[in-house]
Design an enzyme around this catalytic site. Structure first.
Site, PDB file in Angstrom:
ATOM      1  N   CYS A   4      -1.775 -24.323  18.842  1.00  0.00           N
ATOM      2  CA  CYS A   4      -0.508 -25.615  18.587  1.00  0.00           C
ATOM      3  C   CYS A   4       0.391 -26.013  18.897  1.00  0.00           C
ATOM      4  CB  CYS A   4      -0.893 -26.247  16.986  1.00  0.00           C
ATOM      5  SG  CYS A   4      -0.400 -27.459  16.309  1.00  0.00           S
ATOM      6  N   CYS A   7       2.538 -25.727  16.060  1.00  0.00           N
ATOM      7  CA  CYS A   7       3.086 -25.054  15.039  1.00  0.00           C
ATOM      8  C   CYS A   7       4.605 -24.414  15.730  1.00  0.00           C
ATOM      9  CB  CYS A   7       1.913 -23.860  14.165  1.00  0.00           C
ATOM     10  SG  CYS A   7       0.872 -24.451  13.656  1.00  0.00           S
ATOM     11  N   HIS A  46       0.718 -25.779   9.265  1.00  0.00           N
ATOM     12  CA  HIS A  46      -0.292 -26.496  10.086  1.00  0.00           C
ATOM     13  C   HIS A  46      -1.528 -27.262   8.964  1.00  0.00           C
ATOM     14  CE1 HIS A  46      -3.030 -27.154  13.526  1.00  0.00           C
ATOM     15  NE2 HIS A  46      -3.448 -27.244  12.984  1.00  0.00           N
ATOM     16  N   ASN A  86      -0.996 -41.626  12.519  1.00  0.00           N
ATOM     17  CA  ASN A  86      -2.047 -42.046  13.912  1.00  0.00           C
ATOM     18  C   ASN A  86      -3.617 -41.004  13.140  1.00  0.00           C
ATOM     19  OD1 ASN A  86      -1.280 -44.118  15.644  1.00  0.00           O
ATOM     20  ND2 ASN A  86      -0.217 -42.401  16.811  1.00  0.00           N
ATOM     21  N   THR A  94      -2.921 -38.017  19.586  1.00  0.00           N
ATOM     22  CA  THR A  94      -3.369 -36.473  20.846  1.00  0.00           C
ATOM     23  C   THR A  94      -2.989 -35.387  20.040  1.00  0.00           C
ATOM     24  OG1 THR A  94      -1.411 -36.959  21.393  1.00  0.00           O
ATOM     25  CG2 THR A  94      -2.792 -38.457  22.086  1.00  0.00           C
ATOM     26  N   HIS A  97      -1.839 -31.843  14.883  1.00  0.00           N
ATOM     27  CA  HIS A  97      -0.788 -31.395  13.750  1.00  0.00           C
ATOM     28  C   HIS A  97      -0.389 -32.506  12.957  1.00  0.00           C
ATOM     29  CE1 HIS A  97       2.629 -27.699  12.435  1.00  0.00           C
ATOM     30  NE2 HIS A  97       2.362 -29.209  11.646  1.00  0.00           N
ATOM     31  N   HIS A  99       1.299 -35.337  11.842  1.00  0.00           N
ATOM     32  CA  HIS A  99       2.842 -36.239  11.774  1.00  0.00           C
ATOM     33  C   HIS A  99       3.300 -37.546  11.980  1.00  0.00           C
ATOM     34  CE1 HIS A  99       0.648 -36.259  15.789  1.00  0.00           C
ATOM     35  NE2 HIS A  99       1.370 -37.409  16.198  1.00  0.00           N
ATOM     36  N   HIS A 101       5.436 -41.000  13.065  1.00  0.00           N
ATOM     37  CA  HIS A 101       6.179 -41.141  13.762  1.00  0.00           C
ATOM     38  C   HIS A 101       7.617 -42.159  12.985  1.00  0.00           C
ATOM     39  CE1 HIS A 101       3.875 -40.500  17.726  1.00  0.00           C
ATOM     40  NE2 HIS A 101       3.059 -40.653  16.118  1.00  0.00           N
TER      41      HIS A 101
HETATM   42  P1  5GP Z   1       0.269 -38.677  18.601  1.00  0.00           P
HETATM   43  O1  5GP Z   1       0.313 -39.169  19.795  1.00  0.00           O
HETATM   44  O2  5GP Z   1      -0.706 -37.515  18.595  1.00  0.00           O
HETATM   45  O3  5GP Z   1       0.162 -39.456  17.347  1.00  0.00           O
HETATM   46  O4  5GP Z   1       1.053 -38.331  18.739  1.00  0.00           O
HETATM   47  C1  5GP Z   1       2.176 -37.359  19.390  1.00  0.00           C
HETATM   48  C2  5GP Z   1       3.232 -37.823  19.749  1.00  0.00           C
HETATM   49  O5  5GP Z   1       4.128 -36.248  19.713  1.00  0.00           O
HETATM   50  C3  5GP Z   1       3.321 -38.277  21.278  1.00  0.00           C
HETATM   51  O6  5GP Z   1       4.424 -39.176  20.440  1.00  0.00           O
HETATM   52  C4  5GP Z   1       4.048 -37.207  21.998  1.00  0.00           C
HETATM   53  O7  5GP Z   1       5.279 -38.050  22.951  1.00  0.00           O
HETATM   54  C5  5GP Z   1       5.175 -36.389  21.609  1.00  0.00           C
HETATM   55  N1  5GP Z   1       4.820 -34.988  22.175  1.00  0.00           N
HETATM   56  C6  5GP Z   1       3.655 -34.474  22.262  1.00  0.00           C
HETATM   57  N2  5GP Z   1       4.130 -33.461  23.215  1.00  0.00           N
HETATM   58  C7  5GP Z   1       5.428 -33.029  22.690  1.00  0.00           C
HETATM   59  C8  5GP Z   1       6.414 -31.915  22.736  1.00  0.00           C
HETATM   60  O8  5GP Z   1       6.052 -30.781  22.956  1.00  0.00           O
HETATM   61  N3  5GP Z   1       7.603 -31.849  21.613  1.00  0.00           N
HETATM   62  C9  5GP Z   1       7.916 -33.430  21.487  1.00  0.00           C
HETATM   63  N4  5GP Z   1       9.264 -33.408  21.381  1.00  0.00           N
HETATM   64  N5  5GP Z   1       7.060 -34.073  21.771  1.00  0.00           N
HETATM   65  C10 5GP Z   1       6.117 -34.255  21.427  1.00  0.00           C
HETATM   66 ZN    ZN Z   2      -0.166 -27.124  13.896  1.00  0.00          ZN
END
Ligand code: 5GP
Ligand code: ZN
Length: 113
Positions: A4, A7, A46, A86, A94, A97, A99, A101
């Protein structure tokens, strides 16, 4: 969770730009910001998504929510902001884990895409 990415970010195995950290929560700048301010707030533990939140996680979830205002204020978001979680395929999650925003410093349109 070995594979992950968040993680690994929480464990500092992958570098990130930290905004806030304590024993159980980490906040860092998103790699591809969708607004002038775009940070992610994660539990260090996680949890794959909101679908995977267990009763024993609710205190942690509350503490994450409770940090939003402090983090937003530290980032200068006194004019408002948006918090997004999301989940799953239709939610366009995407990274699997959980999160939050935190987006701000521009007028955010509604409804989201
Ligand atoms: P999701 O689409 O899952 O809600 O958001 C995942 C977010 O993680 C995206 O906004 C993407 O830009 C961010 N993200 C993905 N990989 C990384 C990374 O390695 N480092 C950071 N700082 N953000 C990441
Ligand atoms: Zn994780």
């Amino acid at each position: 969770m070995n594979d992950c990415i968040f993680c690994k970010i929480a464990a500092k195995e992958i570098p990130s730009k930290a905004v806030y950290e304590d024993e159980e929560i980490y906040c860092f700048h998103d790699l591809e910001p969708q607004a002038p301010v775009h940070v992610l707030i994660i539990p260090k533990k996680h949890i794959a998504s909101t679908d995977e939140i267990m009763p024993g996680d609710l205190g942690l979830m509350g503490r994450m929510m409770g940090k939003i205002g402090e983090i937003a204020s530290g980032l200068g978001l006194e004019n408002g902001y948006r918090v997004v979680i999301n989940c799953g395929e239709d939610g366009m999650q995407t990274v699997k884990h959980l999160h939050m925003h935190l987006l701000g410093k521009r007028k955010l349109t509604w409804p989201p895409g």
